[in-house]
Design a protein around this motif. Structure first.
Motif, PDB file in Angstrom:
ATOM      1  N   LEU A 210      34.550  37.451  45.311  1.00 28.69           N
ATOM      2  CA  LEU A 210      34.247  36.046  45.057  1.00 28.69           C
ATOM      3  C   LEU A 210      32.747  35.787  45.160  1.00 28.69           C
ATOM      4  CD1 LEU A 210      37.153  34.204  46.950  1.00 28.69           C
ATOM      5  CD2 LEU A 210      36.871  34.517  44.476  1.00 28.69           C
ATOM      6  N   ALA A 211      32.097  36.434  46.125  1.00 25.36           N
ATOM      7  CA  ALA A 211      30.651  36.282  46.265  1.00 25.36           C
ATOM      8  C   ALA A 211      29.924  36.876  45.064  1.00 25.36           C
ATOM      9  CB  ALA A 211      30.178  36.954  47.551  1.00 25.36           C
ATOM     10  N   VAL A 212      30.397  38.010  44.586  1.00 23.24           N
ATOM     11  CA  VAL A 212      29.796  38.638  43.399  1.00 23.24           C
ATOM     12  C   VAL A 212      29.973  37.730  42.192  1.00 23.24           C
ATOM     13  CG1 VAL A 212      29.955  40.587  41.802  1.00 23.24           C
ATOM     14  CG2 VAL A 212      30.075  40.983  44.274  1.00 23.24           C
ATOM     15  N   LEU A 213      31.143  37.123  42.087  1.00 20.71           N
ATOM     16  CA  LEU A 213      31.405  36.212  40.974  1.00 20.71           C
ATOM     17  C   LEU A 213      30.454  35.015  41.011  1.00 20.71           C
ATOM     18  CD1 LEU A 213      33.369  35.860  38.589  1.00 20.71           C
ATOM     19  CD2 LEU A 213      34.812  34.474  40.095  1.00 20.71           C
ATOM     20  N   ALA A 214      30.192  34.509  42.221  1.00 20.14           N
ATOM     21  CA  ALA A 214      29.277  33.376  42.355  1.00 20.14           C
ATOM     22  C   ALA A 214      27.849  33.757  41.977  1.00 20.14           C
ATOM     23  CB  ALA A 214      29.323  32.847  43.784  1.00 20.14           C
ATOM     24  N   LEU A 215      27.502  35.030  42.205  1.00 19.57           N
ATOM     25  CA  LEU A 215      26.152  35.506  41.896  1.00 19.57           C
ATOM     26  C   LEU A 215      26.015  36.035  40.471  1.00 19.57           C
ATOM     27  CD1 LEU A 215      25.374  37.435  45.213  1.00 19.57           C
ATOM     28  CD2 LEU A 215      24.361  35.264  44.482  1.00 19.57           C
ATOM     29  N   LEU A 216      27.101  35.986  39.725  1.00 17.59           N
ATOM     30  CA  LEU A 216      27.101  36.601  38.393  1.00 17.59           C
ATOM     31  C   LEU A 216      25.972  36.100  37.485  1.00 17.59           C
ATOM     32  CD1 LEU A 216      28.674  38.736  36.908  1.00 17.59           C
ATOM     33  CD2 LEU A 216      30.148  36.935  35.970  1.00 17.59           C
ATOM     34  N   PRO A 217      25.676  34.788  37.438  1.00 15.28           N
ATOM     35  CA  PRO A 217      24.558  34.349  36.572  1.00 15.28           C
ATOM     36  C   PRO A 217      23.237  35.020  36.942  1.00 15.28           C
ATOM     37  CG  PRO A 217      25.894  32.478  37.229  1.00 15.28           C
ATOM     38  CD  PRO A 217      26.377  33.643  38.031  1.00 15.28           C
ATOM     39  N   PHE A 218      22.976  35.167  38.237  1.00 18.04           N
ATOM     40  CA  PHE A 218      21.757  35.836  38.681  1.00 18.04           C
ATOM     41  C   PHE A 218      21.805  37.319  38.344  1.00 18.04           C
ATOM     42  CE2 PHE A 218      19.910  38.490  42.054  1.00 18.04           C
ATOM     43  CZ  PHE A 218      18.567  38.182  41.889  1.00 18.04           C
ATOM     44  N   LEU A 219      22.968  37.956  38.528  1.00  7.58           N
ATOM     45  CA  LEU A 219      23.094  39.391  38.278  1.00  7.58           C
ATOM     46  C   LEU A 219      22.912  39.725  36.800  1.00  7.58           C
ATOM     47  CD1 LEU A 219      26.113  40.236  40.629  1.00  7.58           C
ATOM     48  CD2 LEU A 219      23.686  40.686  41.024  1.00  7.58           C
ATOM     49  N   VAL A 220      23.377  38.842  35.926  1.00 10.50           N
ATOM     50  CA  VAL A 220      23.218  39.066  34.490  1.00 10.50           C
ATOM     51  C   VAL A 220      21.740  39.150  34.122  1.00 10.50           C
ATOM     52  CG1 VAL A 220      23.515  37.998  32.221  1.00 10.50           C
ATOM     53  CG2 VAL A 220      25.423  38.047  33.834  1.00 10.50           C
ATOM     54  N   PHE A 221      20.923  38.353  34.794  1.00 13.52           N
ATOM     55  CA  PHE A 221      19.481  38.395  34.550  1.00 13.52           C
ATOM     56  C   PHE A 221      18.825  39.576  35.278  1.00 13.52           C
ATOM     57  CE2 PHE A 221      15.300  37.346  36.354  1.00 13.52           C
ATOM     58  CZ  PHE A 221      14.559  37.262  35.182  1.00 13.52           C
TER      59      PHE A 221
END
Length: 424
Positions: A210-221
């Motif tokens: 769930l934490a990774v999912l929340a950070l997904l926009p940042f991770l994509v960049f």
């Protein structure tokens, strides 16, 4: 049954006392190998334990990388019981080693003071692998005795049971076990770890994705940027061409291949720079998540011979210690990893200074077999004191004993009964 813990206690040693520590450990090994001198077999809940000297890192004490005494054990929870029993049963002998470290309570110091000192010098791990979570030391030893007792019964009554069908043979074994009060526990299933611990594990299993999912926009960049930086760092890496000295290899060999298992302990410097430190921290977090929730039933990505393994940062994150307990020889251990999980080795150890050149985090590296083996051997430390609670049992033996216990009084069909008898 309890869950298992990785206990690491590390205390710096002043440079002028390093030789004394080395001497004390060598004498302890000579007085009684496999932890005999330290009475580790009397300490409740220990699966494996080791005591060794970790040499200073580059720059030594001046650079904040002093030599240190390290105690490591894999134990059944809870921690406070282990430390209390360790001080009660082995406190004086451990004191002979830790006395060379600053501040260790000596003489008539209370057990509480010694426990507090040990707690203050605990080092957290970044990742911890347990072959089978929840299988405690008592269960392992009991199931080994059960297997031995059944085998003795069959050897003694083999002629009388000759020609009996699988069902009759199993019934005879059941009757024999049921008639022994000391084996009464075999009629019940092992108790799982505490409910609170299982709830915490379940929360962790869900919370991380769930934490990774929340950070997904940042991770994509961030991921493309990290990928480019990774490759630039890899192109600048300089692999070590060092070979282990013959004296070092002879010393290591002097502590290996006496029983069914071996310890492995190694220390290495993390490649300089914040990028490598952050990368390794994230990778070890992923490793810990994987072994905590998925690789916890006797199989570490295809490698089945490891009982326990751990990774931990020391010296402010500038060095990493890796320790494991495994079956067989070091050569077969390294070959197993190279053949089955070289990509995992590269992802973790590729952030270590001098590691064979890696491509895109997981490629090459350990595939250069000779360079990889030289690297490991150069960084391996002599494990002067090591203890195993069941040194004749491989992971395969332990799993077989558990299956024998599980199937002894279970409802089994004809084919399952034959498969169960084949375990004996």
């Amino acid at each position: 049954m309890p869950h298992q813990l990785a206990v690491t206690i590390r205390a710096p040693v002043p440079p002028e006392r390093v030789a004394d520590v080395r001497r004390v450990l060598a004498e302890a090994n000579a007085k009684g190998p496999f932890g005999t001198y330290f009475h580790l077999s009397d300490v409740k809940g220990i699966h494996f334990a080791r005591l060794l000297l970790v040499p200073e890192g580059p720059g030594g004490s001046r650079a904040g990388m002093p030599a240190s005494v390290v105690y490591m054990s894999e134990v059944d929870a809870p921690l406070h019981e282990h430390l209390a029993d360790l001080v009660r049963k082995a406190g004086d002998e451990l004191g002979e080693v830790f006395a060379h470290c600053d501040g260790y309570p000596q003489g008539d110091a209370s057990a509480r003071a010694r426990i507090a000192w040990l707690r203050a010098h605990r080092v957290p791990h970044e990742a911890f692998y347990v072959n089978t979570v929840g299988r405690g030391r008592t269960q392992i030893l009991r199931e080994a005795r059960l297997h031995a007792a059944i085998q003795e019964f069959l050897d003694e009554h083999g002629s009388a049971l000759k020609g009996a069908g699988p069902a009759r043979l199993r019934a005879a074994v059941q009757e024999y076990v049921a008639g022994r009060d000391d084996l009464a526990w075999a009629r019940s299933r092992p108790v799982p770890p505490a409910l609170w611990w299982r709830i915490r594990q379940a929360v962790h299993l869900v919370a991380v994705p769930l934490a990774v999912l929340a950070l997904l926009p940042f991770l994509v960049f961030a991921l493309p940027v990290w990928t480019v930086l990774l490759r630039l760092h890899e192109l600048r890496d300089v692999p070590s061409r060092a070979r282990p000295a013959r004296e070092h290899e002879r010393e290591l060999a002097g502590y290996e291949d006496f029983v069914a298992q071996n310890p492995f302990t190694a220390v290495g410097s993390v490649k300089p720079g914040r990028f490598r430190r952050i990368t390794l921290t994230v990778i070890l977090f992923v490793v810990d998540y994987g072994v905590r929730h998925f690789y916890n039933r006797g199989d570490l990505a295809g490698v089945k011979t490891i009982h326990f393994a751990r990774w931990l940062f020391v010296d402010g994150g500038r060095r990493v210690i890796f320790a494991s307990n495994y079956d067989g020889s070091l050569e077969s251990y390294m070959d197993d990893f190279i053949d089955k999980v070289a990509w995992g080795l590269n992802a973790v150890f590729g952030n270590g200074l001098g590691y064979p050149r890696v491509r895109w985090l997981v490629g090459a590296g350990a595939k250069d077999e000779l360079a990889f083996k030289y690297y490991l051997r150069c960084h391996q430390l002599p494990t002067q004191v090591w203890y195993s609670a069941y040194d004749t049992l491989t992971t395969h033996n332990i799993d077989t004993n558990t299956r024998i216990r599980a199937g002894l009084f279970a409802r089994l069909g004809p084919a399952e009964t034959e498969a169960w008898l084949a375990l004996l």
